[in-house]
Design a protein around this motif. Sequence first.
Motif, PDB file in Angstrom:
ATOM      1  N   ALA A 283     -10.507  -5.412   9.702  1.00  0.00           N
ATOM      2  CA  ALA A 283     -10.877  -6.295  10.810  1.00  0.00           C
ATOM      3  C   ALA A 283     -10.545  -5.685  12.158  1.00  0.00           C
ATOM      4  CB  ALA A 283     -10.170  -7.642  10.659  1.00  0.00           C
ATOM      5  N   GLN A 284      -9.659  -4.688  12.182  1.00  0.00           N
ATOM      6  CA  GLN A 284      -9.272  -4.068  13.443  1.00  0.00           C
ATOM      7  C   GLN A 284     -10.260  -2.992  13.884  1.00  0.00           C
ATOM      8  OE1 GLN A 284      -6.609  -5.425  15.030  1.00  0.00           O
ATOM      9  NE2 GLN A 284      -6.568  -6.798  13.267  1.00  0.00           N
ATOM     10  N   VAL A 285     -11.056  -2.490  12.972  1.00  0.00           N
ATOM     11  CA  VAL A 285     -12.025  -1.449  13.285  1.00  0.00           C
ATOM     12  C   VAL A 285     -13.338  -2.125  13.684  1.00  0.00           C
ATOM     13  CG1 VAL A 285     -13.280   0.559  12.449  1.00  0.00           C
ATOM     14  CG2 VAL A 285     -10.918   0.164  11.718  1.00  0.00           C
ATOM     15  N   ILE A 286     -13.778  -1.878  14.897  1.00  0.00           N
ATOM     16  CA  ILE A 286     -14.977  -2.526  15.419  1.00  0.00           C
ATOM     17  C   ILE A 286     -16.218  -1.689  15.160  1.00  0.00           C
ATOM     18  CG2 ILE A 286     -16.115  -3.278  17.560  1.00  0.00           C
ATOM     19  CD1 ILE A 286     -13.386  -4.105  18.602  1.00  0.00           C
ATOM     20  N   ILE A 287     -16.118  -0.387  15.409  1.00  0.00           N
ATOM     21  CA  ILE A 287     -17.272   0.503  15.273  1.00  0.00           C
ATOM     22  C   ILE A 287     -16.849   1.760  14.530  1.00  0.00           C
ATOM     23  CG2 ILE A 287     -18.938   1.952  16.518  1.00  0.00           C
ATOM     24  CD1 ILE A 287     -18.703  -0.038  18.855  1.00  0.00           C
ATOM     25  N   GLU A 288     -17.650   2.200  13.611  1.00  0.00           N
ATOM     26  CA  GLU A 288     -17.544   3.526  13.007  1.00  0.00           C
ATOM     27  C   GLU A 288     -18.943   4.103  12.962  1.00  0.00           C
ATOM     28  OE1 GLU A 288     -14.079   4.155   9.887  1.00  0.00           O
ATOM     29  OE2 GLU A 288     -15.280   2.406   9.328  1.00  0.00           O
TER      30      GLU A 288
ATOM     31  N   CYS B 267      -8.968  -1.753  23.174  1.00  0.00           N
ATOM     32  CA  CYS B 267      -9.276  -0.912  22.012  1.00  0.00           C
ATOM     33  C   CYS B 267      -8.990   0.550  22.335  1.00  0.00           C
ATOM     34  CB  CYS B 267     -10.747  -1.035  21.618  1.00  0.00           C
ATOM     35  SG  CYS B 267     -11.314  -2.715  21.274  1.00  0.00           S
ATOM     36  N   LEU B 268      -8.802   1.334  21.275  1.00  0.00           N
ATOM     37  CA  LEU B 268      -8.744   2.782  21.402  1.00  0.00           C
ATOM     38  C   LEU B 268     -10.031   3.384  20.851  1.00  0.00           C
ATOM     39  CD1 LEU B 268      -5.109   3.891  20.426  1.00  0.00           C
ATOM     40  CD2 LEU B 268      -6.074   3.474  22.697  1.00  0.00           C
ATOM     41  N   ILE B 269     -10.494   4.417  21.527  1.00  0.00           N
ATOM     42  CA  ILE B 269     -11.657   5.179  21.090  1.00  0.00           C
ATOM     43  C   ILE B 269     -11.152   6.373  20.278  1.00  0.00           C
ATOM     44  CG2 ILE B 269     -13.650   6.524  21.857  1.00  0.00           C
ATOM     45  CD1 ILE B 269     -13.331   4.943  24.579  1.00  0.00           C
ATOM     46  N   PHE B 270     -11.795   6.668  19.157  1.00  0.00           N
ATOM     47  CA  PHE B 270     -11.423   7.809  18.328  1.00  0.00           C
ATOM     48  C   PHE B 270     -12.608   8.752  18.186  1.00  0.00           C
ATOM     49  CE2 PHE B 270      -8.259   4.729  17.356  1.00  0.00           C
ATOM     50  CZ  PHE B 270      -7.116   5.448  17.035  1.00  0.00           C
ATOM     51  N   TYR B 271     -12.306  10.041  18.243  1.00  0.00           N
ATOM     52  CA  TYR B 271     -13.316  11.074  18.029  1.00  0.00           C
ATOM     53  C   TYR B 271     -12.796  12.033  16.965  1.00  0.00           C
ATOM     54  CZ  TYR B 271     -16.379  15.083  18.889  1.00  0.00           C
ATOM     55  OH  TYR B 271     -17.268  16.111  18.740  1.00  0.00           O
ATOM     56  N   LYS B 272     -13.533  12.133  15.876  1.00  0.00           N
ATOM     57  CA  LYS B 272     -13.131  12.955  14.732  1.00  0.00           C
ATOM     58  C   LYS B 272     -11.728  12.596  14.252  1.00  0.00           C
ATOM     59  CE  LYS B 272     -16.163  16.882  15.685  1.00  0.00           C
ATOM     60  NZ  LYS B 272     -16.285  18.351  15.881  1.00  0.00           N
ATOM     61  N   GLY B 273     -11.411  11.307  14.302  1.00  0.00           N
ATOM     62  CA  GLY B 273     -10.137  10.817  13.802  1.00  0.00           C
ATOM     63  C   GLY B 273      -8.998  10.865  14.793  1.00  0.00           C
TER      64      GLY B 273
ATOM     65  N   LYS C 179     -22.891   7.793  23.953  1.00  0.00           N
ATOM     66  CA  LYS C 179     -23.050   7.421  22.544  1.00  0.00           C
ATOM     67  C   LYS C 179     -22.203   6.198  22.208  1.00  0.00           C
ATOM     68  CE  LYS C 179     -22.571   9.358  17.875  1.00  0.00           C
ATOM     69  NZ  LYS C 179     -22.163  10.559  17.085  1.00  0.00           N
ATOM     70  N   LEU C 180     -20.969   6.177  22.703  1.00  0.00           N
ATOM     71  CA  LEU C 180     -20.101   5.037  22.439  1.00  0.00           C
ATOM     72  C   LEU C 180     -20.639   3.774  23.098  1.00  0.00           C
ATOM     73  CD1 LEU C 180     -17.327   3.951  21.366  1.00  0.00           C
ATOM     74  CD2 LEU C 180     -16.470   4.387  23.662  1.00  0.00           C
ATOM     75  N   LEU C 181     -21.110   3.880  24.341  1.00  0.00           N
ATOM     76  CA  LEU C 181     -21.629   2.713  25.052  1.00  0.00           C
ATOM     77  C   LEU C 181     -22.820   2.108  24.328  1.00  0.00           C
ATOM     78  CD1 LEU C 181     -21.299   4.122  28.660  1.00  0.00           C
ATOM     79  CD2 LEU C 181     -20.202   2.027  27.835  1.00  0.00           C
ATOM     80  N   ASN C 182     -23.712   2.935  23.828  1.00  0.00           N
ATOM     81  CA  ASN C 182     -24.853   2.416  23.075  1.00  0.00           C
ATOM     82  C   ASN C 182     -24.396   1.670  21.823  1.00  0.00           C
ATOM     83  OD1 ASN C 182     -27.257   3.099  24.520  1.00  0.00           O
ATOM     84  ND2 ASN C 182     -26.941   5.245  24.009  1.00  0.00           N
ATOM     85  N   ALA C 183     -23.466   2.286  21.087  1.00  0.00           N
ATOM     86  CA  ALA C 183     -22.978   1.651  19.856  1.00  0.00           C
ATOM     87  C   ALA C 183     -22.225   0.368  20.169  1.00  0.00           C
ATOM     88  CB  ALA C 183     -22.090   2.624  19.090  1.00  0.00           C
TER      89      ALA C 183
END
Length: 268
Positions: free
Chosen positions: A68-73, A134-140, A201-205
Amino acid sequence: MPQADLATAQVRHFYHLEAAAPTDPSWQWRADHGHIFRFEWLPLDPPPALIPPQDGWLRHLPAGPGPAQVIIEQGDLALRKLQPHPTDYAALQRWLSDPRVLEFYAGRDQAFDLARVSAQFDPAAAAAAGETPCLIFYKGWAAGFLQFYPLASQAACADYGLTAAGSLSAAGDLTAASGNPWALDLFIGQPELWSRGLGTKLLNAFADWLFSNTPATALAVDPHADNLRAIRAYEKAGFRRHKLLPAHKLHEGKWVDCVVLVKSAFGN
């Protein structure tokens, strides 16, 4: 070997190491007296099979965020809700003490220490104010920060140059018709990731997720008017310039102009 059979007992120290950026799978460190320490990354899911009591340190590992904490992958990018954990706060403090990040965020005269980060970015306090950090993650790897919130009052809308309950019509024009405008704050905290299309890319998602999972009908941002890199990223993600707000924010001791850009749930 039973403890009673040991001639001497040695105290072992376990250290939880975290890297600020990707590293090699293994590396060496030469210490004094000719000692060479070898480090390597090992998966902790599932936890390694260690003989007790050497497995005691595993109980101190931070729990991973629940689904539930992960919004986008999406591919290399992910967005999850900020956790009140030292790891999350350390990432924020690292970014918010970097003058390159502060130039357009809080100001280079406002470097954050860990105490200020934990106070200002407390998820419980943010939730009480209607905000979702939120935090943004790139390649983990943690790469940036995003928070979003509804513009639920006339004063909140006016701060973005919008009318109360202002929305976008199907033609892409702002109206005073019934609607639900939201806003976001965003920065990529790793300067080496700038100008690589990650923000767009993040903004679109994120916009797709927001319009599908909340009542939002429009999404607004207000970057500094001279933050051209951010404005380009927003425009590439479908945001349209709505209004210039002269002398809108106090930044580094002076009032600076901001530009409001808005993306419609109806498409532009």
